[in-house]
Design a protein around this motif. Structure first.
Motif, mmCIF file in Angstrom:
data_model
loop_
_atom_site.group_PDB
_atom_site.id
_atom_site.type_symbol
_atom_site.label_atom_id
_atom_site.label_comp_id
_atom_site.label_asym_id
_atom_site.label_seq_id
_atom_site.Cartn_x
_atom_site.Cartn_y
_atom_site.Cartn_z
ATOM 1 N N PHE A 319 0.833 -1.206 0.000
ATOM 2 C CA PHE A 319 0.000 0.000 0.000
ATOM 3 C C PHE A 319 0.870 1.259 0.000
ATOM 4 C CE2 PHE A 319 -1.383 3.216 3.129
ATOM 5 C CZ PHE A 319 -2.394 3.836 2.398
ATOM 6 N N LYS A 320 1.887 1.293 0.845
ATOM 7 C CA LYS A 320 2.742 2.479 0.927
ATOM 8 C C LYS A 320 3.564 2.660 -0.346
ATOM 9 C CE LYS A 320 3.159 3.075 5.917
ATOM 10 N NZ LYS A 320 4.086 3.187 7.066
ATOM 11 N N ALA A 321 3.967 1.556 -0.975
ATOM 12 C CA ALA A 321 4.713 1.668 -2.237
ATOM 13 C C ALA A 321 3.862 2.338 -3.297
ATOM 14 C CB ALA A 321 5.155 0.280 -2.700
ATOM 15 N N ARG A 322 2.592 1.997 -3.340
ATOM 16 C CA ARG A 322 1.694 2.608 -4.320
ATOM 17 C C ARG A 322 1.396 4.065 -3.957
ATOM 18 N NH1 ARG A 322 -0.142 -0.717 -8.013
ATOM 19 N NH2 ARG A 322 0.179 -2.951 -7.716
ATOM 20 N N TYR A 323 1.306 4.364 -2.664
ATOM 21 C CA TYR A 323 1.122 5.763 -2.262
ATOM 22 C C TYR A 323 2.326 6.594 -2.722
ATOM 23 C CZ TYR A 323 0.519 9.951 0.547
ATOM 24 O OH TYR A 323 0.388 11.260 0.932
ATOM 25 N N ARG A 324 3.541 6.064 -2.540
ATOM 26 C CA ARG A 324 4.744 6.788 -2.972
ATOM 27 C C ARG A 324 4.724 7.046 -4.475
ATOM 28 N NH1 ARG A 324 7.461 3.150 0.431
ATOM 29 N NH2 ARG A 324 8.286 2.026 -1.360
ATOM 30 N N LYS A 325 4.148 6.112 -5.224
ATOM 31 C CA LYS A 325 4.059 6.299 -6.670
ATOM 32 C C LYS A 325 3.266 7.567 -6.989
ATOM 33 C CE LYS A 325 0.937 4.048 -8.859
ATOM 34 N NZ LYS A 325 0.109 2.987 -9.495
ATOM 35 N N TYR A 326 2.123 7.735 -6.335
ATOM 36 C CA TYR A 326 1.310 8.930 -6.565
ATOM 37 C C TYR A 326 2.011 10.183 -6.056
ATOM 38 C CZ TYR A 326 -2.626 6.058 -7.990
ATOM 39 O OH TYR A 326 -3.433 5.184 -8.661
ATOM 40 N N GLU A 385 -5.228 -19.358 -4.491
ATOM 41 C CA GLU A 385 -4.010 -19.895 -5.077
ATOM 42 C C GLU A 385 -3.852 -19.320 -6.481
ATOM 43 O OE1 GLU A 385 -4.623 -24.069 -4.875
ATOM 44 O OE2 GLU A 385 -3.761 -24.241 -2.881
ATOM 45 N N SER A 386 -2.852 -18.484 -6.678
ATOM 46 C CA SER A 386 -2.606 -17.876 -7.984
ATOM 47 C C SER A 386 -1.144 -17.523 -8.101
ATOM 48 C CB SER A 386 -3.477 -16.634 -8.175
ATOM 49 O OG SER A 386 -3.213 -15.695 -7.156
ATOM 50 N N ASP A 387 -0.746 -17.032 -9.266
ATOM 51 C CA ASP A 387 0.647 -16.702 -9.508
ATOM 52 C C ASP A 387 1.068 -15.506 -8.682
ATOM 53 O OD1 ASP A 387 0.766 -18.722 -11.325
ATOM 54 O OD2 ASP A 387 0.253 -17.425 -13.036
ATOM 55 N N ASP A 388 2.397 -15.425 -8.425
ATOM 56 C CA ASP A 388 2.935 -14.306 -7.673
ATOM 57 C C ASP A 388 2.766 -13.022 -8.466
ATOM 58 O OD1 ASP A 388 3.700 -15.919 -5.627
ATOM 59 O OD2 ASP A 388 5.752 -16.186 -6.359
ATOM 60 N N GLU A 389 2.524 -11.941 -7.722
ATOM 61 C CA GLU A 389 2.445 -10.624 -8.332
ATOM 62 C C GLU A 389 3.324 -9.685 -7.541
ATOM 63 O OE1 GLU A 389 -1.316 -9.020 -9.293
ATOM 64 O OE2 GLU A 389 -2.257 -10.973 -9.572
ATOM 65 N N ASN A 390 3.973 -8.793 -8.239
ATOM 66 C CA ASN A 390 4.857 -7.837 -7.587
ATOM 67 C C ASN A 390 4.135 -6.516 -7.428
ATOM 68 O OD1 ASN A 390 6.866 -6.254 -6.621
ATOM 69 N ND2 ASN A 390 8.290 -6.627 -8.303
ATOM 70 N N ASP A 391 3.679 -6.222 -6.209
ATOM 71 C CA ASP A 391 2.916 -5.006 -5.958
ATOM 72 C C ASP A 391 3.787 -3.765 -5.987
ATOM 73 O OD1 ASP A 391 0.254 -5.322 -5.833
ATOM 74 O OD2 ASP A 391 0.099 -5.442 -3.650
ATOM 75 N N ASP A 392 5.101 -3.972 -5.918
ATOM 76 C CA ASP A 392 5.964 -2.802 -5.835
ATOM 77 C C ASP A 392 6.676 -2.546 -7.156
ATOM 78 O OD1 ASP A 392 6.937 -0.677 -4.457
ATOM 79 O OD2 ASP A 392 8.607 -1.752 -3.551
#
Length: 432
Positions: A319-326, A385-392
């Motif tokens: 969540f914080k990584a996405r906030y930093r994006k904005y 159960e699903s593939d890995d996703e990189n939120d950052d």
């Protein structure tokens, strides 16, 4: 005149090679040192010296000393170095933080006890000592060192019993986190000949409470500020905000604020005719007597949230990584209009932060949330159960797409290099 014999080339053995020599000698004590000398292409005296000091080399090897090719000497202060290494191991076994100044002070104490008058705990000596024992500096982070793993294992075994008949979609976790919503990066690129000057870093903070289910359902964030009606909220109905806004003098969570939020959550669940199970930590601000009709509250064991609380396993970080994006997008677009760091910070309003909080929370992936619950021992369903996703993973192209085409390319590159740490960008080519 007789030809002088060629001098044998000096060979420096790595620590790993010395250990192999010792192991061969121990496996066959009857083997001659001459044969070992021929095999390892060294002198017989060198073989004898290595065997005599085999305990020393084995101890170094067991202490994870790097196997690089380097000469290991006794050193002028071998006893002092050995004592300091033993003390260091004892301190780290208790997870005590040890810094360079602490090591220097302890080394001076050992020098005084050993009667070494010419010892100076210099930076050069400290660097050599750390290299000798393969010690590096790391940042102390998290609370995992204080976790009682017996308590964690026991709780995970009882988790299915605690959950009972609740479905995965009705299992929730909530936690609050501090957010320095105007914080600029504290590092910058600069010319070597110039000082890297900067302004005062903003420490204005909001408290954000996030709540989500093990299936990835996300509830509206609760945001706590210092003012009930910030200036930027003028002519805005707070009920229409994408977050639940509240405030107190320090922008902290209190037991009253948490109870108000819980009552509101209970009304929401009652309207949906749902009964949910909510896991929270035992922070004092969460209170103790939390009995409501449609929300069953369960406290996590004390000092275990770093491993048992799903939000602490990476959800808040994503969540914080996405906030930093904005935040970075806004900073880049406003640089031309601001004359100083202070002015740039003030250009970011609480209303901006509220909107970015909402957007960042919405973009946090459901699979990320589900996997963090799974890491804490919550039951797994086929949907989770699903593939890995990189939120950052925030690609450069995504960031560039948000910038107005009127910004000159040269200025854009300068703006990007000012903030490399937070946006995690790598520019490898040229932009035309």
């Amino acid at each position: 005149m007789a030809e002088r014999p060629k001098k044998r080339q000096r060979i420096e053995l790595s620590l790993e090679t010395k250990v192999k020599l010792i192991q061969e000698f121990d496996s066959n004590p009857q083997s001659k040192q001459k044969d070992l000398a021929l095999k390892f292409k060294i002198g017989k005296q060198t073989v004898s010296d290595i065997i005599k000091r085999k305990q020393h080399y084995l101890q170094l090897y067991d202490a994870n000393i790097s196997g690089e090719r380097k000469r290991i000497t006794n050193g002028k202060f071998e006893n002092l170095n050995g004592l300091l290494h033993q003390w260091f191991n004892q301190a780290r076994s208790k997870t005590l933080p040890i810094s360079g100044p602490i090591l220097k002070e302890k080394a001076l104490q050992f020098a005084e006890q050993l009667g070494i008058a010419d010892f100076k705990a210099s930076d050069g000596w400290l660097t050599s000592w750390k290299t000798r024992f393969n010690i590096k500096q790391f940042k102390v982070s998290g609370e995992s060192a204080g976790v009682n793993h017996d308590v964690v294992d026991d709780y995970k075994e009882r988790l299915l019993t605690i959950i009972g008949d609740f479905d995965s979609k009705d299992i929730f976790n909530c936690d609050e986190t501090g957010l320095f919503f105007r914080a600029l990066p504290d590092k910058t690129l600069s010319y070597k000949s110039q000082a890297a000057k900067g302004g005062k870093i903003s420490k204005e903070r909001l408290t954000v409470l996030l709540c989500c289910s093990s299936m990835g359902e996300k509830l509206k964030p609760l945001v706590i500020g210092k003012a009930q009606n910030p200036r930027c909220f003028k002519n805005i109905n707070k009920d229409t905000l994408p977050v639940t806004w509240t405030a107190n003098r320090k922008a902290w969570m209190t037991s009253q604020l948490f109870n108000d939020w819980l009552q509101q959550l209970n009304r929401q669940m009652r309207q949906q005719r749902r009964k949910i199970l909510l896991f929270i930590d035992n922070a004092p601000s969460h209170g103790q007597d939390l009995s409501v009709s449609n929300v069953t509250v369960k406290f996590l064991p004390a000092n275990t949230t770093s491993v048992l609380q799903p939000l602490d396993q990476g959800i808040i970080k994503a969540f914080k990584a996405r906030y930093r994006k904005y935040l970075m997008r806004s900073l880049i677009s406003r640089m031309e209009d601001c004359a100083s760091v202070t002015e740039l910070c003030k250009a970011i309003t609480v209303l901006d932060a509220v909107n970015w909080i909402n957007a960042a929370w919405k973009e946090t992936q459901q699979t990320t949330i589900a996997k963090c619950f799974m890491m804490c021992g919550f039951p797994v369903t086929s949907e989770q159960e699903s593939d890995d996703e990189n939120d950052d993973n925030i690609p450069l192209a995504t960031l560039l797409a948000t910038i107005s085409s009127e910004v000159p390319v040269a200025e854009l590159l300068i703006s990007i290099t000012i903030f490399p740490q937070r946006t995690r960008m790598r520019v490898t080519g040229k932009l035309n």
